[in-house]
Design a protein around this motif. Structure first.
Motif, PDB file in Angstrom:
ATOM      1  N   MET A 164      25.719  47.174   2.396  1.00  0.00           N
ATOM      2  CA  MET A 164      26.360  46.961   1.095  1.00  0.00           C
ATOM      3  C   MET A 164      26.419  45.457   0.888  1.00  0.00           C
ATOM      4  SD  MET A 164      30.224  48.141   0.097  1.00  0.00           S
ATOM      5  CE  MET A 164      31.040  47.613  -1.411  1.00  0.00           C
ATOM      6  N   LEU A 165      25.528  44.940   0.040  1.00  0.00           N
ATOM      7  CA  LEU A 165      25.381  43.504  -0.131  1.00  0.00           C
ATOM      8  C   LEU A 165      25.877  43.056  -1.496  1.00  0.00           C
ATOM      9  CD1 LEU A 165      21.816  43.004   1.402  1.00  0.00           C
ATOM     10  CD2 LEU A 165      24.040  42.846   2.540  1.00  0.00           C
ATOM     11  N   GLN A 166      26.243  41.762  -1.585  1.00  0.00           N
ATOM     12  CA  GLN A 166      26.649  41.205  -2.876  1.00  0.00           C
ATOM     13  C   GLN A 166      25.466  41.045  -3.806  1.00  0.00           C
ATOM     14  OE1 GLN A 166      29.884  38.095  -3.017  1.00  0.00           O
ATOM     15  NE2 GLN A 166      29.100  37.711  -0.954  1.00  0.00           N
ATOM     16  N   SER A 167      24.324  40.664  -3.236  1.00  0.00           N
ATOM     17  CA  SER A 167      23.139  40.424  -4.057  1.00  0.00           C
ATOM     18  C   SER A 167      22.507  41.744  -4.468  1.00  0.00           C
ATOM     19  CB  SER A 167      22.122  39.591  -3.268  1.00  0.00           C
ATOM     20  OG  SER A 167      21.765  40.254  -2.063  1.00  0.00           O
ATOM     21  N   GLY A 168      21.814  41.723  -5.591  1.00  0.00           N
ATOM     22  CA  GLY A 168      21.133  42.936  -6.062  1.00  0.00           C
ATOM     23  C   GLY A 168      22.042  43.756  -6.958  1.00  0.00           C
ATOM     24  N   GLY A 169      21.480  44.244  -8.048  1.00  0.00           N
ATOM     25  CA  GLY A 169      22.259  45.035  -8.990  1.00  0.00           C
ATOM     26  C   GLY A 169      22.070  46.519  -8.774  1.00  0.00           C
ATOM     27  N   LEU A 170      22.718  47.307  -9.619  1.00  0.00           N
ATOM     28  CA  LEU A 170      22.584  48.758  -9.594  1.00  0.00           C
ATOM     29  C   LEU A 170      21.736  49.197 -10.787  1.00  0.00           C
ATOM     30  CD1 LEU A 170      26.319  49.655  -8.837  1.00  0.00           C
ATOM     31  CD2 LEU A 170      24.417  49.669  -7.213  1.00  0.00           C
ATOM     32  N   MET A 171      21.065  50.311 -10.655  1.00  0.00           N
ATOM     33  CA  MET A 171      20.243  50.840 -11.741  1.00  0.00           C
ATOM     34  C   MET A 171      21.112  51.169 -12.948  1.00  0.00           C
ATOM     35  SD  MET A 171      17.770  53.409  -9.556  1.00  0.00           S
ATOM     36  CE  MET A 171      16.996  54.037 -11.067  1.00  0.00           C
ATOM     37  N   LEU A 204      34.331  58.802  -5.583  1.00  0.00           N
ATOM     38  CA  LEU A 204      33.570  58.781  -6.835  1.00  0.00           C
ATOM     39  C   LEU A 204      33.457  60.146  -7.504  1.00  0.00           C
ATOM     40  CD1 LEU A 204      30.622  56.497  -5.644  1.00  0.00           C
ATOM     41  CD2 LEU A 204      32.498  55.832  -7.161  1.00  0.00           C
ATOM     42  N   THR A 205      34.047  61.162  -6.930  1.00  0.00           N
ATOM     43  CA  THR A 205      33.856  62.517  -7.453  1.00  0.00           C
ATOM     44  C   THR A 205      34.273  62.632  -8.916  1.00  0.00           C
ATOM     45  OG1 THR A 205      34.233  63.414  -5.231  1.00  0.00           O
ATOM     46  CG2 THR A 205      34.409  64.942  -7.085  1.00  0.00           C
ATOM     47  N   THR A 206      35.393  62.015  -9.266  1.00  0.00           N
ATOM     48  CA  THR A 206      35.903  62.175 -10.639  1.00  0.00           C
ATOM     49  C   THR A 206      35.106  61.376 -11.665  1.00  0.00           C
ATOM     50  OG1 THR A 206      37.504  60.387 -10.298  1.00  0.00           O
ATOM     51  CG2 THR A 206      38.237  62.646  -9.827  1.00  0.00           C
ATOM     52  N   ILE A 207      34.286  60.435 -11.217  1.00  0.00           N
ATOM     53  CA  ILE A 207      33.480  59.646 -12.154  1.00  0.00           C
ATOM     54  C   ILE A 207      31.988  59.839 -11.878  1.00  0.00           C
ATOM     55  CG2 ILE A 207      35.260  57.914 -12.589  1.00  0.00           C
ATOM     56  CD1 ILE A 207      33.737  56.034 -10.673  1.00  0.00           C
ATOM     57  N   ALA A 208      31.641  60.946 -11.254  1.00  0.00           N
ATOM     58  CA  ALA A 208      30.245  61.191 -10.876  1.00  0.00           C
ATOM     59  C   ALA A 208      29.324  61.256 -12.080  1.00  0.00           C
ATOM     60  CB  ALA A 208      30.134  62.478 -10.064  1.00  0.00           C
ATOM     61  N   ASP A 209      29.829  61.692 -13.234  1.00  0.00           N
ATOM     62  CA  ASP A 209      28.990  61.838 -14.424  1.00  0.00           C
ATOM     63  C   ASP A 209      28.998  60.590 -15.320  1.00  0.00           C
ATOM     64  OD1 ASP A 209      28.245  64.431 -13.715  1.00  0.00           O
ATOM     65  OD2 ASP A 209      30.005  65.303 -14.692  1.00  0.00           O
ATOM     66  N   ARG A 210      29.678  59.556 -14.889  1.00  0.00           N
ATOM     67  CA  ARG A 210      29.735  58.331 -15.688  1.00  0.00           C
ATOM     68  C   ARG A 210      28.502  57.478 -15.430  1.00  0.00           C
ATOM     69  NH1 ARG A 210      35.273  55.163 -15.400  1.00  0.00           N
ATOM     70  NH2 ARG A 210      35.880  57.290 -15.980  1.00  0.00           N
ATOM     71  N   ARG A 211      28.000  56.822 -16.482  1.00  0.00           N
ATOM     72  CA  ARG A 211      26.852  55.936 -16.317  1.00  0.00           C
ATOM     73  C   ARG A 211      27.230  54.704 -15.512  1.00  0.00           C
ATOM     74  NH1 ARG A 211      23.319  54.985 -21.690  1.00  0.00           N
ATOM     75  NH2 ARG A 211      23.819  52.865 -20.992  1.00  0.00           N
ATOM     76  N   VAL A 212      26.322  54.272 -14.679  1.00  0.00           N
ATOM     77  CA  VAL A 212      26.590  53.156 -13.775  1.00  0.00           C
ATOM     78  C   VAL A 212      26.911  51.884 -14.549  1.00  0.00           C
ATOM     79  CG1 VAL A 212      25.542  51.666 -12.023  1.00  0.00           C
ATOM     80  CG2 VAL A 212      25.234  54.146 -11.894  1.00  0.00           C
ATOM     81  N   ASP A 213      26.253  51.656 -15.684  1.00  0.00           N
ATOM     82  CA  ASP A 213      26.492  50.424 -16.437  1.00  0.00           C
ATOM     83  C   ASP A 213      27.805  50.461 -17.220  1.00  0.00           C
ATOM     84  OD1 ASP A 213      25.322  52.426 -17.955  1.00  0.00           O
ATOM     85  OD2 ASP A 213      24.341  51.038 -19.326  1.00  0.00           O
ATOM     86  N   LYS A 214      28.570  51.533 -17.101  1.00  0.00           N
ATOM     87  CA  LYS A 214      29.872  51.640 -17.756  1.00  0.00           C
ATOM     88  C   LYS A 214      31.023  51.538 -16.754  1.00  0.00           C
ATOM     89  CE  LYS A 214      27.905  52.429 -21.745  1.00  0.00           C
ATOM     90  NZ  LYS A 214      27.907  51.384 -22.800  1.00  0.00           N
ATOM     91  N   LEU A 215      30.723  51.177 -15.527  1.00  0.00           N
ATOM     92  CA  LEU A 215      31.736  51.138 -14.482  1.00  0.00           C
ATOM     93  C   LEU A 215      32.460  49.791 -14.462  1.00  0.00           C
ATOM     94  CD1 LEU A 215      29.734  52.726 -11.524  1.00  0.00           C
ATOM     95  CD2 LEU A 215      31.314  53.877 -13.093  1.00  0.00           C
ATOM     96  N   SER A 216      33.690  49.811 -13.958  1.00  0.00           N
ATOM     97  CA  SER A 216      34.411  48.567 -13.695  1.00  0.00           C
ATOM     98  C   SER A 216      33.844  47.928 -12.431  1.00  0.00           C
ATOM     99  CB  SER A 216      35.906  48.851 -13.498  1.00  0.00           C
ATOM    100  OG  SER A 216      36.104  49.569 -12.284  1.00  0.00           O
ATOM    101  N   GLY A 217      34.262  46.688 -12.170  1.00  0.00           N
ATOM    102  CA  GLY A 217      33.774  45.998 -10.974  1.00  0.00           C
ATOM    103  C   GLY A 217      34.129  46.731  -9.694  1.00  0.00           C
ATOM    104  N   GLY A 218      35.375  47.220  -9.607  1.00  0.00           N
ATOM    105  CA  GLY A 218      35.792  47.945  -8.418  1.00  0.00           C
ATOM    106  C   GLY A 218      35.050  49.256  -8.248  1.00  0.00           C
ATOM    107  N   GLN A 219      34.799  49.960  -9.360  1.00  0.00           N
ATOM    108  CA  GLN A 219      34.042  51.204  -9.292  1.00  0.00           C
ATOM    109  C   GLN A 219      32.603  50.959  -8.858  1.00  0.00           C
ATOM    110  OE1 GLN A 219      34.775  52.438 -13.323  1.00  0.00           O
ATOM    111  NE2 GLN A 219      36.499  53.766 -12.761  1.00  0.00           N
ATOM    112  N   ALA A 220      32.007  49.872  -9.357  1.00  0.00           N
ATOM    113  CA  ALA A 220      30.646  49.530  -8.949  1.00  0.00           C
ATOM    114  C   ALA A 220      30.583  49.226  -7.455  1.00  0.00           C
ATOM    115  CB  ALA A 220      30.141  48.339  -9.759  1.00  0.00           C
ATOM    116  N   GLN A 221      31.631  48.591  -6.912  1.00  0.00           N
ATOM    117  CA  GLN A 221      31.677  48.340  -5.479  1.00  0.00           C
ATOM    118  C   GLN A 221      31.714  49.647  -4.698  1.00  0.00           C
ATOM    119  OE1 GLN A 221      30.531  45.354  -4.883  1.00  0.00           O
ATOM    120  NE2 GLN A 221      32.145  44.791  -3.458  1.00  0.00           N
ATOM    121  N   ARG A 222      32.439  50.631  -5.210  1.00  0.00           N
ATOM    122  CA  ARG A 222      32.497  51.929  -4.528  1.00  0.00           C
ATOM    123  C   ARG A 222      31.151  52.636  -4.568  1.00  0.00           C
ATOM    124  NH1 ARG A 222      36.914  55.353  -6.903  1.00  0.00           N
ATOM    125  NH2 ARG A 222      37.360  53.778  -8.470  1.00  0.00           N
ATOM    126  N   VAL A 223      30.388  52.426  -5.646  1.00  0.00           N
ATOM    127  CA  VAL A 223      29.036  52.983  -5.698  1.00  0.00           C
ATOM    128  C   VAL A 223      28.154  52.327  -4.635  1.00  0.00           C
ATOM    129  CG1 VAL A 223      26.943  53.202  -7.100  1.00  0.00           C
ATOM    130  CG2 VAL A 223      29.181  53.651  -8.119  1.00  0.00           C
TER     131      VAL A 223
END
Length: 313
Positions: free
Chosen positions: A82-89, A120-139
């Motif tokens: 789990m690295l700081q560099s690199g984005g999510l799809m 992440l179960t409760t936000i499994a259907d949410r688009r990745v580009d709509k996540l908060s910073g903390g949620q993106a870290q959990r992804v």
């Protein structure tokens, strides 16, 4: 009895021009350890992780991960990162991205299990580009633990997470270590390293400055904290002249002489607390609420790196 080596660095050096980002680093990590990697900016933490993951090659020395080349261990699915560099799809849901990671992992866990472990179960259907910073870290954490890896590498993993998410994250990491996996994490949250890590590595200018438990690192800093209240005014210069003093702070950041008659809280770091307290009474002062304690990990870290800086050109 010989211990299994999960990660081995043997006299590893990596240069960028005239800068030695990693300088003769030698260390071994073992199964079931939770290891914190600390160091000021520019200490070589990111380069060390890159070498461990096979993203860069050392100029000299060898790096072995689970008995093989780092890239081979990563390709075999034995390392999760789990690295700081690199984005999510973008434009995919959390579940779709985790499902892809599981499909690509040679030793994948069930998708539902990965989602649940990362909260992440409760936000499994949410688009990745709509996540908060903390949620993106959990992804990112879910992607790092999509399969049955022997080593988990985390770079500033809880950045952006709230307190509840951070606690849940570290509880999960402790479970991973209890199952025999090695967890290596770089962090600027030194309270996390103090509370979570069985072992702390301190890097400075690419070299291993300290290696031990948090308690050993704090003891090795060789200083203690002294705090007390004063009801009478005192010349700040007299306090700064106390023997073995390494730092001094006053309650309001001003001069003690500027607050005649008011109570002042004094905090000191001393390399010899007994001698400092003895001299304090020798000044004719009457400290109230006197406390002497060991340094916290953050203070020990600052003391160690400051001492190293003072001793280097």
């Amino acid at each position: 009895m010989t211990r299994t080596t999960v990660v081995g660095f043997d006299q590893v050096t990596k240069r960028y021009g005239d800068v030695r980002a990693v300088d003769g680093l030698t260390l071994d990590l073992h199964p079931g350890q939770t290891v914190a990697l600390l160091g000021p900016n520019g200490a070589g933490k990111s380069t060390t992780l890159d070498l461990l993951l096979g993203l860069r090659r050392p100029d000299t020395g060898t790096v072995r991960v689970l008995g093989t080349e780092p890239r081979e261990a990563v390709v075999a699915g034995r390392v999760g990162a789990m690295l700081q560099s690199g984005g999510l799809m973008d434009e995919v849901t959390v579940a779709e991205l985790v499902r892809l990671a599981c499909a690509l992992h040679p030793r994948a866990h069930p998708v539902a299990e990965v989602l649940a472990r990362a909260g992440l179960t409760t936000i499994a259907d949410r688009r990745v580009d709509k996540l908060s910073g903390g949620q993106a870290q959990r992804v990112r954490f879910a992607l790092a633990t999509a399969g049955d890896s022997d080593l988990i590498v985390l770079d500033e993993p809880t950045t952006g997470m709230d307190v509840t998410a951070r606690r849940a994250f570290w509880a999960t990491m402790r479970e991973q270590a209890d199952q025999g996996r090695t967890v290596l994490f770089a962090t600027h949250y030194l309270e996390e390293a103090d509370a979570i890590a069985d072992r702390v590595l301190v890097l400075h200018r690419g070299r291993l400055l300290a290696d031990g438990t948090a308690a050993e690192i704090k003891a090795g800093a060789g200083a203690r904290r002294i705090s007390f209240d004063l009801d009478a005014p005192v010349d700040e210069a007299s306090l700064r002249a106390l023997p073995h003093l390494t730092s001094l702070t006053l309650s309001d950041g001003g001069s003690a002489a500027d607050a005649a008659g008011s109570r002042r809280t004094v905090r000191i770091q001393s390399a010899d607390a007994d001698a400092t307290v003895h001299a304090l009474y020798g000044l004719g002062l009457h400290p109230r609420n006197l406390e002497v304690a060991g340094l916290g990990l953050e203070q020990a870290f600052v003391a160690l790196t400051a001492a190293e800086e003072a001793g280097q050109p």
